[in-house]
Design a protein around this motif. Structure first.
Motif, PDB file in Angstrom:
ATOM      1  N   LYS A 133      97.931  78.107   6.795  1.00  0.00           N
ATOM      2  CA  LYS A 133      97.533  77.681   5.448  1.00  0.00           C
ATOM      3  C   LYS A 133      96.024  77.707   5.290  1.00  0.00           C
ATOM      4  O   LYS A 133      95.507  78.144   4.264  1.00  0.00           O
ATOM      5  CB  LYS A 133      98.045  76.259   5.167  1.00  0.00           C
ATOM      6  N   ALA A 134      95.313  77.226   6.298  1.00  0.00           N
ATOM      7  CA  ALA A 134      93.855  77.183   6.214  1.00  0.00           C
ATOM      8  C   ALA A 134      93.278  78.587   6.073  1.00  0.00           C
ATOM      9  O   ALA A 134      92.361  78.823   5.272  1.00  0.00           O
ATOM     10  CB  ALA A 134      93.281  76.492   7.446  1.00  0.00           C
ATOM     11  N   VAL A 135      93.823  79.540   6.823  1.00  0.00           N
ATOM     12  CA  VAL A 135      93.336  80.917   6.753  1.00  0.00           C
ATOM     13  C   VAL A 135      93.608  81.517   5.378  1.00  0.00           C
ATOM     14  O   VAL A 135      92.715  82.103   4.746  1.00  0.00           O
ATOM     15  CB  VAL A 135      93.984  81.775   7.871  1.00  0.00           C
ATOM     16  N   TYR A 137      94.185  79.951   2.503  1.00  0.00           N
ATOM     17  CA  TYR A 137      93.381  79.289   1.471  1.00  0.00           C
ATOM     18  C   TYR A 137      91.922  79.762   1.538  1.00  0.00           C
ATOM     19  O   TYR A 137      91.268  79.937   0.513  1.00  0.00           O
ATOM     20  CB  TYR A 137      93.457  77.767   1.594  1.00  0.00           C
ATOM     21  N   SER A 138      91.417  79.972   2.750  1.00  0.00           N
ATOM     22  CA  SER A 138      90.046  80.476   2.893  1.00  0.00           C
ATOM     23  C   SER A 138      89.915  81.877   2.291  1.00  0.00           C
ATOM     24  O   SER A 138      88.948  82.165   1.580  1.00  0.00           O
ATOM     25  CB  SER A 138      89.642  80.522   4.368  1.00  0.00           C
ATOM     26  N   PHE A 139      90.885  82.746   2.568  1.00  0.00           N
ATOM     27  CA  PHE A 139      90.869  84.079   1.969  1.00  0.00           C
ATOM     28  C   PHE A 139      90.940  83.993   0.451  1.00  0.00           C
ATOM     29  O   PHE A 139      90.264  84.739  -0.258  1.00  0.00           O
ATOM     30  CB  PHE A 139      92.036  84.925   2.486  1.00  0.00           C
ATOM     31  N   SER A 140      91.761  83.098  -0.050  1.00  0.00           N
ATOM     32  CA  SER A 140      91.908  82.929  -1.494  1.00  0.00           C
ATOM     33  C   SER A 140      90.584  82.517  -2.139  1.00  0.00           C
ATOM     34  O   SER A 140      90.164  83.084  -3.149  1.00  0.00           O
ATOM     35  CB  SER A 140      92.988  81.888  -1.776  1.00  0.00           C
ATOM     36  N   ILE A 141      89.915  81.559  -1.538  1.00  0.00           N
ATOM     37  CA  ILE A 141      88.621  81.101  -2.063  1.00  0.00           C
ATOM     38  C   ILE A 141      87.589  82.222  -1.965  1.00  0.00           C
ATOM     39  O   ILE A 141      86.804  82.457  -2.890  1.00  0.00           O
ATOM     40  CB  ILE A 141      88.159  79.839  -1.313  1.00  0.00           C
ATOM     41  N   GLY A 142      87.596  82.947  -0.846  1.00  0.00           N
ATOM     42  CA  GLY A 142      86.669  84.058  -0.667  1.00  0.00           C
ATOM     43  C   GLY A 142      86.863  85.147  -1.710  1.00  0.00           C
ATOM     44  O   GLY A 142      85.898  85.694  -2.248  1.00  0.00           O
ATOM     45  N   LYS A 176      96.940  82.538  -2.197  1.00  0.00           N
ATOM     46  CA  LYS A 176      97.334  81.151  -2.460  1.00  0.00           C
ATOM     47  C   LYS A 176      98.848  81.003  -2.348  1.00  0.00           C
ATOM     48  O   LYS A 176      99.359  80.040  -1.774  1.00  0.00           O
ATOM     49  CB  LYS A 176      96.869  80.713  -3.843  1.00  0.00           C
TER      50      LYS A 176
END
Length: 180
Positions: A133-135, A137-142, A176
């Protein structure tokens, strides 16, 4: 003085109730009676996968503490009491507070949980996040940031900048979805 004694007696009763619920076999028996509505001793033995004497002992404890009730028929059935329903509800809320809050949002009920402020709920959810999930979500924000940075590109037509933003926002949305 008598008020103090009454409080100590209530605390002892409460501690006794929690000790009864601390046994996984009793908890399983209580939950199976709750799910089925009523059960015979044979059904409880099958559910607990224990011998008859063990199940009888656990059921006796649950009856003594007021979590179960027994019918007076030839073949007695066991029913859950209001106290048993409250205990199961309490245990489910403590086990998964975010699940309980999600259900109440669907029904339009406001849930106020003691000791669960916004910060503690946030910390609870952060502790439950997996690496996957963290990965994602990080890609989504990026991706969302890449789309916004594309709007600042000078020398490029506005149409292409907006197209760039939309593409990156779609990719961010896909990440997401993958995270959840």
């Amino acid at each position: 003085m008598s008020g103090e004694k009454e409080e100590k007696v209530e605390l002892k009763d409460l501690a006794g109730d929690f000790s009864v619920l601390s046994n996984p076999v009793r908890l399983k028996l209580l939950m199976s009676v709750h799910e089925k509505g009523s059960c015979t001793l044979k059904e409880l033995i099958d559910e607990a996968q224990r011998d008859e004497s063990t199940v009888k002992r656990h059921v006796k404890e649950l009856i003594e503490h007021g979590f179960l009730a027994k019918s007076d028929n030839k073949k007695p059935r066991y029913y859950i009491t209001d106290k048993g329903v409250l205990a199961i509800t309490f245990l489910r809320v403590k086990a998964e507070p975010t699940l309980m809050q999600r259900d109440t949002k669907i029904k339009g009920v406001k849930l106020k949980s003691r000791g669960r402020g916004k910060l503690s709920i946030l910390l609870y959810n952060v502790r439950r996040i997996t690496i996957r999930k963290a990965v994602f979500y990080s890609f989504s924000i990026g991706c969302a940031i890449m789309g916004l940075l594309g709007l600042l590109a000078f020398g490029v037509e506005l149409f292409y900048r907006i197209l760039w933003l939309l593409i990156w926002l779609i990719i961010a949305y896909v990440f997401k979805i993958l995270a959840s």
